[in-house]
Design a protein around this motif. Structure first.
Motif, PDB file in Angstrom:
ATOM      1  N   GLY A  26      45.259  35.507  59.063  1.00  0.00           N
ATOM      2  CA  GLY A  26      47.334  34.662  59.437  1.00  0.00           C
ATOM      3  C   GLY A  26      48.031  34.608  58.715  1.00  0.00           C
ATOM      4  O   GLY A  26      48.573  34.218  58.820  1.00  0.00           O
ATOM      5  N   SER A  27      47.745  35.378  57.200  1.00  0.00           N
ATOM      6  CA  SER A  27      48.321  35.367  56.363  1.00  0.00           C
ATOM      7  C   SER A  27      49.158  36.589  55.857  1.00  0.00           C
ATOM      8  O   SER A  27      48.961  37.519  55.883  1.00  0.00           O
ATOM      9  N   PRO A  28      50.349  36.525  56.467  1.00  0.00           N
ATOM     10  CA  PRO A  28      51.404  37.255  56.830  1.00  0.00           C
ATOM     11  C   PRO A  28      51.757  38.392  55.144  1.00  0.00           C
ATOM     12  O   PRO A  28      52.166  39.202  54.651  1.00  0.00           O
ATOM     13  N   ASP A  29      51.699  37.855  53.891  1.00  0.00           N
ATOM     14  CA  ASP A  29      51.628  38.125  52.521  1.00  0.00           C
ATOM     15  C   ASP A  29      50.456  38.732  52.409  1.00  0.00           C
ATOM     16  O   ASP A  29      49.645  39.347  51.270  1.00  0.00           O
ATOM     17  N   ILE A  30      49.548  38.704  53.296  1.00  0.00           N
ATOM     18  CA  ILE A  30      47.897  39.120  52.515  1.00  0.00           C
ATOM     19  C   ILE A  30      47.199  40.223  53.714  1.00  0.00           C
ATOM     20  O   ILE A  30      47.399  39.839  54.420  1.00  0.00           O
ATOM     21  N   ALA A  31      47.323  41.842  53.175  1.00  0.00           N
ATOM     22  CA  ALA A  31      46.677  42.705  53.980  1.00  0.00           C
ATOM     23  C   ALA A  31      45.354  43.076  53.958  1.00  0.00           C
ATOM     24  O   ALA A  31      44.938  43.276  52.772  1.00  0.00           O
ATOM     25  N   GLU A  36      35.947  49.546  50.690  1.00  0.00           N
ATOM     26  CA  GLU A  36      36.909  51.630  50.164  1.00  0.00           C
ATOM     27  C   GLU A  36      37.798  51.176  49.882  1.00  0.00           C
ATOM     28  O   GLU A  36      38.244  52.944  49.209  1.00  0.00           O
ATOM     29  N   ALA A  37      38.775  50.969  50.264  1.00  0.00           N
ATOM     30  CA  ALA A  37      39.926  51.065  50.351  1.00  0.00           C
ATOM     31  C   ALA A  37      40.227  50.087  48.867  1.00  0.00           C
ATOM     32  O   ALA A  37      39.798  49.836  48.209  1.00  0.00           O
ATOM     33  N   THR A  38      41.958  51.084  48.266  1.00  0.00           N
ATOM     34  CA  THR A  38      42.220  50.556  47.508  1.00  0.00           C
ATOM     35  C   THR A  38      43.165  48.385  47.328  1.00  0.00           C
ATOM     36  O   THR A  38      43.144  48.424  48.807  1.00  0.00           O
ATOM     37  N   ALA A  39      42.420  47.640  46.781  1.00  0.00           N
ATOM     38  CA  ALA A  39      42.827  46.322  46.958  1.00  0.00           C
ATOM     39  C   ALA A  39      42.730  45.451  45.733  1.00  0.00           C
ATOM     40  O   ALA A  39      42.710  45.864  44.354  1.00  0.00           O
ATOM     41  N   ARG A  66      39.377  48.324  40.772  1.00  0.00           N
ATOM     42  CA  ARG A  66      39.324  47.255  39.812  1.00  0.00           C
ATOM     43  C   ARG A  66      40.200  46.403  40.285  1.00  0.00           C
ATOM     44  O   ARG A  66      40.578  45.450  39.641  1.00  0.00           O
ATOM     45  N   PRO A  67      39.458  45.790  41.339  1.00  0.00           N
ATOM     46  CA  PRO A  67      40.469  44.391  41.986  1.00  0.00           C
ATOM     47  C   PRO A  67      40.164  42.985  40.941  1.00  0.00           C
ATOM     48  O   PRO A  67      38.834  43.017  40.617  1.00  0.00           O
TER      49      PRO A  67
END
Length: 207
Positions: A26-31, A36-39, A66-67
């Motif tokens: 529910g956080s609009p600024d967090i995708a 395995e994807a870039t985070a 390297r998240p």
């Protein structure tokens, strides 16, 4: 408004993973993205902080993208918190303390270079020498001297997730002074950022 932060959730238990994904959806600024994807940030959820879990934390933080890593555990002792920091964690939370708002705030904090640790764990970490040889690759470098009382006070509050303006008000400094204190620490110990400064100070008993 800028691009949303990309975040992946990593858990050994699929139910824990599903719960975290639901809390953050529910956080609009967090995708949310796949592991395995870039985070920008990875949330690692574990039941306990043991060798297998620490290896997972280290592997996640040392991955190709390297998240910044947040560890959520059922419980953590100061010694276990120290091990998690040594493994590369930049945020520590206990599951019973986490709600959607706090988790989202922690994600934003570590993405911005901060390091967040529950206050009681900070106190416990300060009572012991937390440096270990388990994950030497994530340590900082030595220096000629330790921290003075002002530096200790500022880093304690940085570790608690406080913003620069808030630290300045509580300690009766200017925001510029707080920024200068943190910059001086990172330069003296050849550290990368505020999160690295807090983790290094906790690991090596400087605080």
């Amino acid at each position: 408004m800028g691009s949303p932060l990309s975040l992946c959730v990593v858990a050994l238990d699929p139910l824990l993973e599903a719960g975290a994904v639901s809390a953050l959806s529910g956080s609009p600024d967090i995708a949310l993205v796949q592991p395995e994807a870039t985070a920008d940030v990875a949330v690692v959820i574990v039941d306990r902080v043991d060798r297998r879990e620490l290896d997972l934390v280290a592997a996640t933080g040392d991955g190709p993208h390297r998240p910044a890593v947040i560890v959520i555990a059922s419980d953590m002792s100061p010694a276990e918190a120290a091990e998690a920091i040594n493994a590369g964690a930049r945020g520590l939370l206990r599951r019973h303390e986490v709600d959607a708002d706090r988790l989202a705030r922690t994600v934003r904090a570590v993405a911005g270079g901060d390091c967040t640790v529950p206050p009681d764990l900070i106190d416990g970490l300060l009572d012991q020498n937390t440096e270990t040889d388990t994950y030497p690759g994530v340590r900082g470098h030595g220096a000629d001297r330790g921290l003075d009382e002002r530096e200790r006070a500022v880093l304690r509050m940085v570790a608690d997730g406080r913003e620069t303006d808030e630290i300045a008000r509580e300690l009766c400094y200017s925001p510029r002074t707080v920024t200068t204190v943190v910059r001086d620490i990172t330069q003296r110990f050849r550290l990368r950022n505020r999160a690295h400064a807090v983790a290094y100070a906790l690991r090596t008993g400087l605080l």
